[in-house]
Design an enzyme around this catalytic site. Structure first.
Site, PDB file in Angstrom:
ATOM      1  N   LYS A  64     -29.564  31.477 -35.858  1.00  0.00           N
ATOM      2  CA  LYS A  64     -28.691  30.590 -36.654  1.00  0.00           C
ATOM      3  C   LYS A  64     -27.885  31.302 -37.750  1.00  0.00           C
ATOM      4  O   LYS A  64     -26.694  31.032 -37.903  1.00  0.00           O
ATOM      5  CB  LYS A  64     -29.514  29.430 -37.231  1.00  0.00           C
ATOM      6  CG  LYS A  64     -29.992  28.460 -36.143  1.00  0.00           C
ATOM      7  CD  LYS A  64     -30.963  27.441 -36.714  1.00  0.00           C
ATOM      8  CE  LYS A  64     -31.455  26.458 -35.651  1.00  0.00           C
ATOM      9  NZ  LYS A  64     -32.535  25.602 -36.147  1.00  0.00           N
ATOM     10  N   TYR A 189     -25.402  25.999 -27.881  1.00  0.00           N
ATOM     11  CA  TYR A 189     -26.575  26.069 -28.779  1.00  0.00           C
ATOM     12  C   TYR A 189     -27.850  26.453 -28.016  1.00  0.00           C
ATOM     13  O   TYR A 189     -28.602  27.332 -28.433  1.00  0.00           O
ATOM     14  CB  TYR A 189     -26.744  24.719 -29.494  1.00  0.00           C
ATOM     15  CG  TYR A 189     -27.990  24.648 -30.345  1.00  0.00           C
ATOM     16  CD1 TYR A 189     -28.071  25.332 -31.555  1.00  0.00           C
ATOM     17  CD2 TYR A 189     -29.098  23.907 -29.939  1.00  0.00           C
ATOM     18  CE1 TYR A 189     -29.223  25.289 -32.327  1.00  0.00           C
ATOM     19  CE2 TYR A 189     -30.252  23.853 -30.703  1.00  0.00           C
ATOM     20  CZ  TYR A 189     -30.307  24.544 -31.898  1.00  0.00           C
ATOM     21  OH  TYR A 189     -31.449  24.510 -32.654  1.00  0.00           O
ATOM     22  N   TYR A 241     -37.717  26.993 -43.253  1.00  0.00           N
ATOM     23  CA  TYR A 241     -37.718  25.522 -43.302  1.00  0.00           C
ATOM     24  C   TYR A 241     -38.523  25.006 -44.488  1.00  0.00           C
ATOM     25  O   TYR A 241     -38.402  25.537 -45.587  1.00  0.00           O
ATOM     26  CB  TYR A 241     -38.224  24.954 -41.973  1.00  0.00           C
ATOM     27  CG  TYR A 241     -37.364  25.416 -40.832  1.00  0.00           C
ATOM     28  CD1 TYR A 241     -36.039  24.998 -40.745  1.00  0.00           C
ATOM     29  CD2 TYR A 241     -37.823  26.297 -39.884  1.00  0.00           C
ATOM     30  CE1 TYR A 241     -35.225  25.435 -39.728  1.00  0.00           C
ATOM     31  CE2 TYR A 241     -36.999  26.746 -38.869  1.00  0.00           C
ATOM     32  CZ  TYR A 241     -35.708  26.299 -38.799  1.00  0.00           C
ATOM     33  OH  TYR A 241     -34.896  26.740 -37.798  1.00  0.00           O
ATOM     34  N   VAL A 259     -38.961  29.450 -33.100  1.00  0.00           N
ATOM     35  CA  VAL A 259     -40.143  28.821 -32.489  1.00  0.00           C
ATOM     36  C   VAL A 259     -40.769  29.609 -31.334  1.00  0.00           C
ATOM     37  O   VAL A 259     -41.843  29.249 -30.870  1.00  0.00           O
ATOM     38  CB  VAL A 259     -39.909  27.367 -32.013  1.00  0.00           C
ATOM     39  CG1 VAL A 259     -39.830  26.409 -33.159  1.00  0.00           C
ATOM     40  CG2 VAL A 259     -38.731  27.262 -31.096  1.00  0.00           C
TER      41      VAL A 259
HETATM   42  O1  DON Z   1     -33.513  23.548 -31.332  1.00  0.00           O
HETATM   43  C1  DON Z   1     -34.586  23.937 -30.913  1.00  0.00           C
HETATM   44  O2  DON Z   1     -35.468  23.148 -30.709  1.00  0.00           O
HETATM   45  C2  DON Z   1     -34.860  25.406 -30.648  1.00  0.00           C
HETATM   46  N1  DON Z   1     -34.067  25.868 -29.610  1.00  0.00           N
HETATM   47  C3  DON Z   1     -34.718  26.243 -31.889  1.00  0.00           C
HETATM   48  C4  DON Z   1     -35.606  25.754 -32.985  1.00  0.00           C
HETATM   49  C5  DON Z   1     -36.285  26.795 -33.776  1.00  0.00           C
HETATM   50  O3  DON Z   1     -36.446  27.951 -33.422  1.00  0.00           O
HETATM   51  C6  DON Z   1     -36.852  26.292 -35.032  1.00  0.00           C
HETATM   52  N2  DON Z   1     -37.488  27.350 -35.750  1.00  0.00           N
HETATM   53  N3  DON Z   1     -38.503  27.554 -36.219  1.00  0.00           N
END
Ligand code: DON
Length: 305
Positions: A64, A189, A241, A259
């Site tokens: 991001k 995305y 976060y 994640v």
């Molecule tokens: O939008 C999502 O659910 C994932 N592709 C990315 C989210 C993510 O990595 C949040 N981070 N901790």
């Protein structure tokens, strides 16, 4: 440095039994949860590795801040920040609540999902393919690695289960924040989140941020100093976060988690650090990965505060 990095990884191994891999993206749950790797890339280009550092994983939300830099290059600061805010949320990364309760429906910052999806809609290109290729090439430039590509299975898994992201994207489309077609922006995305990297790749990108835009290996300027300052600030306030406050106290470094279990941390003027371990805590941050960073920060006195 090598000895200290090995010590940090050994220490963090004690926490490998805590947490769980992300399961809301089915493909991510298939991983060996006991993996733990780390890499350091100094601003002079020295490298140190430990544990399962060769393992590749999907970049997820670590992408991001990088997408933000490309959007800032493509548009302008004024354009981007009239549509996406600069404040931490204190909510989960995929929360929808503040979109509805805030007056402008503006995503609060570019590192939560709603903000990151809006940011992707600002990236220029004739087609989604063009836009993704520009983004992928930017990652390759920052990481000094032309081999970087994306994981088709993770992409498909995200696309077929991304109901919440679809809700967020439709919400900001309705509010007039998202440019273009919702499904095309989501394709960009999801592909961006599925880019495959190693600890060294994210440590190299973090090293670019640490040296205000210079790649440690090619020695080329790959990013404007001002933009590196901007994203490092977001990484401090929003990068972990709703755990960003505690992380600032315990580690004190600009960092961004994903994640899949990666964390990219930057030590201004000194080095980039990339860590990977798939088990996450309830806020979506790698448990053992944070322990590696905590150890390194204490042992080497790295906190910026
Ligand atoms: O939008 C999502 O659910 C994932 N592709 C990315 C989210 C993510 O990595 C949040 N981070 N901790």
């Amino acid at each position: 440095m090598q000895k200290i990095l090995d010590e940090a990884v050994d220490y963090a191994r004690n926490f490998l039994h805590q947490g769980q891999p992300a399961s809301y993206i089915p493909e991510l749950a298939k991983v060996n949860s006991q993996l733990l790797g780390a890499a350091i890339v100094t601003t002079e280009g020295k490298t140190y590795y430990s544990g399962n550092y060769k393992q590749h994983f999907t970049i997820q939300s670590i992408s991001k801040p990088i997408a933000l830099i490309l959007a800032l290059k493509d548009r302008s600061e004024q354009y981007v920040f009239s549509r996406v805010g600069m404040e931490p949320t204190g909510d989960a990364f995929n929360s929808i609540i503040k979109l509805e309760t805030s007056e402008s429906s503006k995503p609060l910052n570019p590192l939560i999902n709603a903000g990151a999806i809006a940011i992707d809609s600002f990236i220029k290109g004739e087609t989604v393919e063009d836009k993704f290729n520009r983004l992928l090439n930017f990652f390759r430039l920052l990481a000094d690695n032309n081999q970087i590509t994306y994981d088709v299975n993770v992409y498909k898994s995200e696309d077929s289960t991304g109901f919440k992201n679809r809700a967020l994207a439709n919400f900001i489309k309705d509010a007039g924040i998202l440019n273009g077609d919702v499904e095309e922006v989501l394709e960009l995305y999801f592909k961006q989140c599925s880019i495959k990297v190693s600890c060294k790749d994210i440590a190299t990108i973090a090293s670019v941020l640490a040296s205000n835009g210079l790649n440690p290996f090619s020695k080329k300027r790959v990013c404007e100093k001002h933009y590196t300052r901007l994203v490092k600030t977001f990484m401090v306030t929003c990068g972990m976060y709703d755990a960003s406050g505690e992380f600032a106290v315990k580690v004190g470094l600009p960092a961004k988690s994903g994640v899949a279990g990666g964390i990219m941390a930057t030590v201004p003027e000194k080095m980039g650090i990339g860590v990977y371990s798939p088990n996450l805590d309830e806020k979506g941050n790698s448990v053992a990965g944070m322990k590696v960073l905590e150890y390194l920060s204490n042992r080497l006195d790295l906190s910026i505060f």
